[in-house]
Design an enzyme around this catalytic site. Structure first.
Site, PDB file in Angstrom:
ATOM      1  N   ALA A  96       0.728  -1.200  -0.068  1.00  0.00           N
ATOM      2  CA  ALA A  96       0.073  -0.110  -0.189  1.00  0.00           C
ATOM      3  C   ALA A  96       0.836   1.390  -0.006  1.00  0.00           C
ATOM      4  O   ALA A  96       0.546   2.360  -0.724  1.00  0.00           O
ATOM      5  CB  ALA A  96      -0.961  -0.123   1.079  1.00  0.00           C
ATOM      6  N   SER A  97       2.001   1.132   0.695  1.00  0.00           N
ATOM      7  CA  SER A  97       2.828   2.386   0.833  1.00  0.00           C
ATOM      8  C   SER A  97       3.601   2.688  -0.531  1.00  0.00           C
ATOM      9  O   SER A  97       3.806   3.982  -1.179  1.00  0.00           O
ATOM     10  CB  SER A  97       3.770   2.368   1.697  1.00  0.00           C
ATOM     11  OG  SER A  97       4.789   1.311   1.621  1.00  0.00           O
ATOM     12  N   GLU A 105      -1.358   5.450 -17.897  1.00  0.00           N
ATOM     13  CA  GLU A 105      -0.286   6.544 -17.745  1.00  0.00           C
ATOM     14  C   GLU A 105       0.842   6.439 -17.024  1.00  0.00           C
ATOM     15  O   GLU A 105       1.856   6.644 -16.821  1.00  0.00           O
ATOM     16  CB  GLU A 105      -1.177   7.663 -17.158  1.00  0.00           C
ATOM     17  CG  GLU A 105      -0.617   9.107 -17.016  1.00  0.00           C
ATOM     18  CD  GLU A 105      -0.196   9.504 -18.314  1.00  0.00           C
ATOM     19  OE1 GLU A 105       1.187   9.895 -18.265  1.00  0.00           O
ATOM     20  OE2 GLU A 105      -0.859   9.715 -19.344  1.00  0.00           O
ATOM     21  N   SER A 124       3.056   6.051 -25.065  1.00  0.00           N
ATOM     22  CA  SER A 124       1.947   7.175 -25.325  1.00  0.00           C
ATOM     23  C   SER A 124       0.851   6.629 -26.109  1.00  0.00           C
ATOM     24  O   SER A 124      -0.257   6.939 -25.901  1.00  0.00           O
ATOM     25  CB  SER A 124       2.952   8.131 -26.269  1.00  0.00           C
ATOM     26  OG  SER A 124       2.046   9.170 -26.749  1.00  0.00           O
ATOM     27  N   SER A 146       2.306   1.688  -3.398  1.00  0.00           N
ATOM     28  CA  SER A 146       1.277   2.210  -4.184  1.00  0.00           C
ATOM     29  C   SER A 146       0.981   3.558  -3.911  1.00  0.00           C
ATOM     30  O   SER A 146       0.844   4.535  -5.081  1.00  0.00           O
ATOM     31  CB  SER A 146       0.081   1.513  -4.080  1.00  0.00           C
ATOM     32  OG  SER A 146       0.033   0.254  -4.535  1.00  0.00           O
ATOM     33  N   TRP A 147       0.911   4.097  -3.008  1.00  0.00           N
ATOM     34  CA  TRP A 147       0.738   5.608  -2.453  1.00  0.00           C
ATOM     35  C   TRP A 147       1.795   6.245  -3.195  1.00  0.00           C
ATOM     36  O   TRP A 147       1.649   7.479  -3.651  1.00  0.00           O
ATOM     37  CB  TRP A 147       0.615   5.740  -1.109  1.00  0.00           C
ATOM     38  CG  TRP A 147       0.381   7.211  -0.507  1.00  0.00           C
ATOM     39  CD1 TRP A 147       1.140   7.884   0.015  1.00  0.00           C
ATOM     40  CD2 TRP A 147      -1.037   8.125  -0.881  1.00  0.00           C
ATOM     41  NE1 TRP A 147       0.682   9.045   0.048  1.00  0.00           N
ATOM     42  CE2 TRP A 147      -0.640   9.127  -0.269  1.00  0.00           C
ATOM     43  CE3 TRP A 147      -1.961   7.723  -1.397  1.00  0.00           C
ATOM     44  CZ2 TRP A 147      -1.623  10.319  -0.398  1.00  0.00           C
ATOM     45  CZ3 TRP A 147      -3.132   8.647  -1.529  1.00  0.00           C
ATOM     46  CH2 TRP A 147      -2.586  10.208  -1.290  1.00  0.00           C
ATOM     47  N   GLN A 169      -4.590  16.040 -15.792  1.00  0.00           N
ATOM     48  CA  GLN A 169      -5.414  16.446 -17.144  1.00  0.00           C
ATOM     49  C   GLN A 169      -6.502  15.483 -16.969  1.00  0.00           C
ATOM     50  O   GLN A 169      -7.732  15.470 -17.267  1.00  0.00           O
ATOM     51  CB  GLN A 169      -4.727  16.698 -18.231  1.00  0.00           C
ATOM     52  CG  GLN A 169      -4.057  17.744 -18.337  1.00  0.00           C
ATOM     53  CD  GLN A 169      -2.998  18.217 -19.620  1.00  0.00           C
ATOM     54  OE1 GLN A 169      -3.019  17.218 -20.286  1.00  0.00           O
ATOM     55  NE2 GLN A 169      -2.424  19.138 -19.735  1.00  0.00           N
ATOM     56  N   PHE A 186      -1.342  13.403 -16.351  1.00  0.00           N
ATOM     57  CA  PHE A 186      -2.060  12.707 -15.254  1.00  0.00           C
ATOM     58  C   PHE A 186      -3.110  13.475 -14.634  1.00  0.00           C
ATOM     59  O   PHE A 186      -4.243  13.186 -14.376  1.00  0.00           O
ATOM     60  CB  PHE A 186      -1.333  11.953 -14.222  1.00  0.00           C
ATOM     61  CG  PHE A 186      -2.263  11.151 -13.368  1.00  0.00           C
ATOM     62  CD1 PHE A 186      -2.815   9.950 -13.598  1.00  0.00           C
ATOM     63  CD2 PHE A 186      -2.440  11.616 -11.929  1.00  0.00           C
ATOM     64  CE1 PHE A 186      -3.613   9.295 -12.938  1.00  0.00           C
ATOM     65  CE2 PHE A 186      -3.032  11.140 -10.989  1.00  0.00           C
ATOM     66  CZ  PHE A 186      -3.607   9.959 -11.404  1.00  0.00           C
TER      67      PHE A 186
END
Length: 127
Positions: free
Chosen positions: A19-20, A73, A102, A22-23, A37, A35
């Site tokens: 979790a850390s 992204e 892209s 991912s954060w 946008q 991101f």
């Protein structure tokens, strides 16, 4: 006997560690203008779906598509960072890798737009 350089967490500690990470990834991708946008596009899209009376199922599908866009992204940003680290000089292989990332993001944006166009059109013109 030497201690390993990296220890692998197990059980609940593994969950907390993942979790850390991912954060931290979220905070990193949040620095990307693209991101931010896309996040704005998500907020406007969900508001538009709610305004036209989209069903809960239609909104869930939109959220899933946008989660796919956000993950794409993040992966594109990861590819760009690795390429820039490994090959700071301009190379055709690095260019191809960045272009492919892209393109993947563009495909997800197109999927989100097509789905939104379909649902909004259905509710505005045939609802």
């Amino acid at each position: 006997m030497t201690k390993p350089a990296v220890t692998k967490e197990t059980g609940f500690r593994h969950f907390i560690a993942a979790a850390s990470y991912s954060w931290a990834g979220f905070l990193r991708v949040l620095k990307e203008a693209a991101f931010r946008q896309e996040l704005g596009f998500f907020v406007v899209s969900i508001a538009a779906l709610a305004l036209v009376g989209a069903t809960a199922g239609e909104i869930v599908v939109a959220v899933l598509l946008f989660l796919g866009l956000f993950s794409m992204e993040a992966m594109n940003t990861a590819v760009e960072e690795v390429i820039d680290r490994i090959s700071p000089e301009i190379s055709i292989v690095g260019k191809h890798a960045k272009d492919l990332g892209s393109f993947a993001v563009t495909c997800m944006i197109a999927a989100c737009c097509l789905y939104l166009g379909f649902v909004l059109g259905k509710h505005l013109f045939f609802g």
